[in-house]
Design a protein around this motif. Structure first.
Motif, PDB file in Angstrom:
ATOM      1  N   ARG A 134       0.742  -1.172  -0.124  1.00 56.06           N
ATOM      2  CA  ARG A 134       0.092  -0.017  -0.101  1.00 56.06           C
ATOM      3  C   ARG A 134       1.011   1.409   0.112  1.00 56.06           C
ATOM      4  NH1 ARG A 134      -4.031  -0.310  -2.235  1.00 56.06           N
ATOM      5  NH2 ARG A 134      -4.595   1.691  -1.590  1.00 56.06           N
ATOM      6  N   GLY A 135       2.191   1.233  -0.167  1.00 56.22           N
ATOM      7  CA  GLY A 135       2.968   2.402  -0.358  1.00 56.22           C
ATOM      8  C   GLY A 135       3.935   2.921   0.920  1.00 56.22           C
ATOM      9  N   ALA A 136       3.856   2.029   1.934  1.00 57.78           N
ATOM     10  CA  ALA A 136       4.551   2.362   3.188  1.00 57.78           C
ATOM     11  C   ALA A 136       6.089   2.472   2.678  1.00 57.78           C
ATOM     12  CB  ALA A 136       4.509   1.341   4.278  1.00 57.78           C
ATOM     13  N   GLU A 137       6.978   3.269   3.451  1.00 58.04           N
ATOM     14  CA  GLU A 137       8.177   3.603   3.395  1.00 58.04           C
ATOM     15  C   GLU A 137       9.092   2.666   3.948  1.00 58.04           C
ATOM     16  OE1 GLU A 137      11.384   6.830   3.633  1.00 58.04           O
ATOM     17  OE2 GLU A 137       9.671   7.616   2.467  1.00 58.04           O
ATOM     18  N   LYS A 138       8.686   2.704   5.420  1.00 52.73           N
ATOM     19  CA  LYS A 138       9.373   1.798   6.285  1.00 52.73           C
ATOM     20  C   LYS A 138       8.437   1.292   7.226  1.00 52.73           C
ATOM     21  CE  LYS A 138      11.735   5.037   8.967  1.00 52.73           C
ATOM     22  NZ  LYS A 138      13.085   5.738   9.427  1.00 52.73           N
ATOM     23  N   ILE A 139       8.766   0.327   8.200  1.00 58.48           N
ATOM     24  CA  ILE A 139       8.168  -0.275   9.357  1.00 58.48           C
ATOM     25  C   ILE A 139       9.097  -0.086  10.417  1.00 58.48           C
ATOM     26  CG2 ILE A 139       6.783  -1.787  10.622  1.00 58.48           C
ATOM     27  CD1 ILE A 139       5.673  -2.745   7.736  1.00 58.48           C
ATOM     28  N   VAL A 140       8.846   0.505  11.925  1.00 59.22           N
ATOM     29  CA  VAL A 140       9.545   0.554  12.692  1.00 59.22           C
ATOM     30  C   VAL A 140       8.654  -0.433  13.858  1.00 59.22           C
ATOM     31  CG1 VAL A 140      10.594   2.185  14.625  1.00 59.22           C
ATOM     32  CG2 VAL A 140      10.138   2.824  12.492  1.00 59.22           C
ATOM     33  N   LEU A 141       9.498  -1.088  14.429  1.00 62.66           N
ATOM     34  CA  LEU A 141       8.944  -2.336  15.167  1.00 62.66           C
ATOM     35  C   LEU A 141       9.126  -1.423  16.937  1.00 62.66           C
ATOM     36  CD1 LEU A 141      10.370  -5.613  14.050  1.00 62.66           C
ATOM     37  CD2 LEU A 141       8.237  -4.424  13.333  1.00 62.66           C
ATOM     38  N   ALA A 142       8.047  -1.484  17.552  1.00 69.18           N
ATOM     39  CA  ALA A 142       7.982  -0.899  18.853  1.00 69.18           C
ATOM     40  C   ALA A 142       8.053  -2.087  19.943  1.00 69.18           C
ATOM     41  CB  ALA A 142       6.789  -0.030  18.980  1.00 69.18           C
ATOM     42  N   GLU A 143       8.740  -1.824  21.049  1.00 66.46           N
ATOM     43  CA  GLU A 143       8.757  -3.100  22.000  1.00 66.46           C
ATOM     44  C   GLU A 143       7.551  -2.872  22.819  1.00 66.46           C
ATOM     45  OE1 GLU A 143      12.445  -3.507  24.223  1.00 66.46           O
ATOM     46  OE2 GLU A 143      13.694  -2.978  22.385  1.00 66.46           O
ATOM     47  N   SER A 144       6.852  -1.802  22.975  1.00 65.76           N
ATOM     48  CA  SER A 144       5.889  -1.760  23.856  1.00 65.76           C
ATOM     49  C   SER A 144       4.716  -0.822  23.155  1.00 65.76           C
ATOM     50  CB  SER A 144       6.148  -1.328  25.221  1.00 65.76           C
ATOM     51  OG  SER A 144       6.623  -0.006  25.256  1.00 65.76           O
ATOM     52  N   LEU A 145       3.569  -0.835  23.797  1.00 63.37           N
ATOM     53  CA  LEU A 145       2.345  -0.112  23.197  1.00 63.37           C
ATOM     54  C   LEU A 145       2.845   1.394  23.622  1.00 63.37           C
ATOM     55  CD1 LEU A 145      -0.641  -1.917  24.290  1.00 63.37           C
ATOM     56  CD2 LEU A 145       0.402  -1.602  22.059  1.00 63.37           C
ATOM     57  N   ASP A 146       3.490   1.656  24.855  1.00 61.51           N
ATOM     58  CA  ASP A 146       4.144   3.009  25.233  1.00 61.51           C
ATOM     59  C   ASP A 146       5.179   3.569  24.306  1.00 61.51           C
ATOM     60  OD1 ASP A 146       2.160   3.005  27.377  1.00 61.51           O
ATOM     61  OD2 ASP A 146       3.540   2.410  28.812  1.00 61.51           O
ATOM     62  N   GLU A 147       6.117   2.632  23.821  1.00 65.21           N
ATOM     63  CA  GLU A 147       6.714   3.129  22.925  1.00 65.21           C
ATOM     64  C   GLU A 147       6.307   3.510  21.590  1.00 65.21           C
ATOM     65  OE1 GLU A 147      11.102   1.826  20.694  1.00 65.21           O
ATOM     66  OE2 GLU A 147       9.966   0.113  21.722  1.00 65.21           O
ATOM     67  N   ALA A 148       5.367   2.765  21.079  1.00 58.97           N
ATOM     68  CA  ALA A 148       4.720   2.789  19.643  1.00 58.97           C
ATOM     69  C   ALA A 148       3.979   4.422  19.852  1.00 58.97           C
ATOM     70  CB  ALA A 148       3.611   1.820  19.546  1.00 58.97           C
ATOM     71  N   LEU A 201      -6.339  -2.792   6.608  1.00 59.45           N
ATOM     72  CA  LEU A 201      -5.247  -2.101   6.094  1.00 59.45           C
ATOM     73  C   LEU A 201      -5.215  -2.074   4.457  1.00 59.45           C
ATOM     74  CD1 LEU A 201      -2.964  -0.627   7.162  1.00 59.45           C
ATOM     75  CD2 LEU A 201      -1.416  -2.610   6.938  1.00 59.45           C
ATOM     76  N   ARG A 202      -5.739  -3.145   3.835  1.00 57.43           N
ATOM     77  CA  ARG A 202      -5.579  -3.257   2.347  1.00 57.43           C
ATOM     78  C   ARG A 202      -6.079  -1.997   1.583  1.00 57.43           C
ATOM     79  NH1 ARG A 202      -9.385  -8.243   0.971  1.00 57.43           N
ATOM     80  NH2 ARG A 202     -11.425  -7.355   1.736  1.00 57.43           N
ATOM     81  N   SER A 203      -6.780  -1.166   2.259  1.00 54.43           N
ATOM     82  CA  SER A 203      -7.447   0.104   1.209  1.00 54.43           C
ATOM     83  C   SER A 203      -6.908   1.084   1.729  1.00 54.43           C
ATOM     84  CB  SER A 203      -8.985  -0.027   1.433  1.00 54.43           C
ATOM     85  OG  SER A 203      -9.338   0.348   2.784  1.00 54.43           O
ATOM     86  N   ALA A 204      -5.842   1.239   2.863  1.00 54.01           N
ATOM     87  CA  ALA A 204      -5.354   2.584   3.347  1.00 54.01           C
ATOM     88  C   ALA A 204      -4.376   3.021   2.390  1.00 54.01           C
ATOM     89  CB  ALA A 204      -4.782   2.205   4.704  1.00 54.01           C
ATOM     90  N   ASP A 205      -4.288   4.278   2.250  1.00 53.25           N
ATOM     91  CA  ASP A 205      -3.305   4.904   1.648  1.00 53.25           C
ATOM     92  C   ASP A 205      -2.060   5.310   2.286  1.00 53.25           C
ATOM     93  OD1 ASP A 205      -1.722   6.426  -0.018  1.00 53.25           O
ATOM     94  OD2 ASP A 205      -2.936   8.210  -0.307  1.00 53.25           O
ATOM     95  N   LEU A 206      -1.086   4.308   2.282  1.00 56.53           N
ATOM     96  CA  LEU A 206       0.023   4.583   3.325  1.00 56.53           C
ATOM     97  C   LEU A 206       1.332   5.006   2.423  1.00 56.53           C
ATOM     98  CD1 LEU A 206      -0.191   1.190   4.889  1.00 56.53           C
ATOM     99  CD2 LEU A 206      -0.921   3.245   5.679  1.00 56.53           C
ATOM    100  N   GLY A 207       1.141   5.749   1.228  1.00 55.53           N
ATOM    101  CA  GLY A 207       2.245   6.176   0.462  1.00 55.53           C
ATOM    102  C   GLY A 207       3.198   6.859   0.892  1.00 55.53           C
ATOM    103  N   GLY A 208       4.466   6.575   1.081  1.00 56.76           N
ATOM    104  CA  GLY A 208       5.505   7.298   1.600  1.00 56.76           C
ATOM    105  C   GLY A 208       5.441   7.230   3.244  1.00 56.76           C
ATOM    106  N   ARG A 209       4.799   6.791   3.611  1.00 58.09           N
ATOM    107  CA  ARG A 209       4.604   6.788   5.261  1.00 58.09           C
ATOM    108  C   ARG A 209       5.172   5.834   5.994  1.00 58.09           C
ATOM    109  NH1 ARG A 209      -0.926   8.747   6.375  1.00 58.09           N
ATOM    110  NH2 ARG A 209      -0.121   8.928   8.546  1.00 58.09           N
ATOM    111  N   THR A 210       5.415   6.114   7.511  1.00 62.51           N
ATOM    112  CA  THR A 210       6.307   5.033   8.320  1.00 62.51           C
ATOM    113  C   THR A 210       5.146   4.354   9.084  1.00 62.51           C
ATOM    114  OG1 THR A 210       8.257   6.270   8.026  1.00 62.51           O
ATOM    115  CG2 THR A 210       8.064   4.919  10.001  1.00 62.51           C
ATOM    116  N   ILE A 211       5.415   3.263   9.142  1.00 60.71           N
ATOM    117  CA  ILE A 211       4.459   2.566  10.056  1.00 60.71           C
ATOM    118  C   ILE A 211       5.178   2.256  11.559  1.00 60.71           C
ATOM    119  CG2 ILE A 211       2.979   0.463  10.236  1.00 60.71           C
ATOM    120  CD1 ILE A 211       2.135   2.196   8.036  1.00 60.71           C
ATOM    121  N   VAL A 212       4.564   2.341  12.460  1.00 57.79           N
ATOM    122  CA  VAL A 212       5.048   1.913  13.901  1.00 57.79           C
ATOM    123  C   VAL A 212       4.005   0.799  14.067  1.00 57.79           C
ATOM    124  CG1 VAL A 212       5.437   2.357  16.389  1.00 57.79           C
ATOM    125  CG2 VAL A 212       5.697   4.244  14.694  1.00 57.79           C
ATOM    126  N   GLN A 213       4.953  -0.469  14.379  1.00 60.76           N
ATOM    127  CA  GLN A 213       3.949  -1.651  14.608  1.00 60.76           C
ATOM    128  C   GLN A 213       4.613  -2.218  15.691  1.00 60.76           C
ATOM    129  OE1 GLN A 213       4.854  -4.903  11.805  1.00 60.76           O
ATOM    130  NE2 GLN A 213       2.487  -5.717  11.794  1.00 60.76           N
TER     131      GLN A 213
END
Length: 197
Positions: free
Chosen positions: A36-50, A81-93
């Motif tokens: 869907r165009g995400a640029e990168k994904i950052v993995l968080a260790e906790s919900l608070d960190e996210a 998520l499949r219809s979200a426009d994530l072009g160029g965005r960073t995801i925190v997961q």
């Protein structure tokens, strides 16, 4: 290639090459996010960190397992998520198993995050690397999740046997406890298409 299949609790020192498998749903969602165009994904260790990362970077998209929650933009569902426009965005997961498994082996020289959606690409990369050994981190159910183990075994087989058929492994995943929980609505933050995706 020597393959070993371990749950997160069974990990010792960081392996040289790690393939972290979370089919339902962390790394299926990650593949869809990139599609869907995400640029990168950052993995968080906790919900608070996210949430802290999201606060520092308001344009990032924060997602987590379970139901929608304040501060989070999305839930860990490929169908949602499949219809979200994530072009160029960073995801925190931040997820219950997948992100935990990936962060547990972050010191490995190569960490790949996989599900069936990217199984062929993962096997192809492992073939080109010609690694002696690969540790597959089976994230669900302390290493016993059949959908994750089936995917890990399929990838391992595809590394050495390019004609291996996915059908048996996909059947196991579709018949797993996680698939049943998603289909029956036991888990929250679910779309009816999540298992198929």
């Amino acid at each position: 290639m020597y393959a070993r299949f371990l749950g997160i609790p069974d990990l010792g020192e960081a392996p040289s090459v790690a393939v972290v498998v979370d089919v339902m749903r962390a790394f299926t969602v990650a593949a869809w996010a990139f599609a869907r165009g995400a640029e990168k994904i950052v993995l968080a260790e906790s919900l608070d960190e996210a949430l802290a990362l999201k606060a520092r970077h308001p344009d990032w998209v924060a997602l987590k397992d379970g139901p929608a929650a304040p501060g989070f933009d999305a839930v860990n569902s490929p169908g949602l998520l499949r219809s979200a426009d994530l072009g160029g965005r960073t995801i925190v997961q931040k997820t219950t198993a997948g992100t935990v498994g990936a962060l547990a082996v972050k010191e490995a020289s190569l960490v790949l995050c996989a599900g069936f959606v990217v199984a062929e690409a993962t096997a192809r990369l492992l073939r080109t690397r010609e690694s002696d050994g690969v540790t597959f981190v089976v994230t669900g159910e302390d290493g016993r999740a059949d959908e994750d183990l089936a995917c890990a075994q399929y990838i391992a087989r595809r590394v050495t046997e390019t004609g291996a058929d996915a059908a048996e492994y996909l059947r196991r995943a579709a018949g797993s406890r996680a698939a049943a929980e998603l289909a029956q609505g036991v888990r929250q933050g679910v779309h009816p298409d999540d298992v198929a995706l």
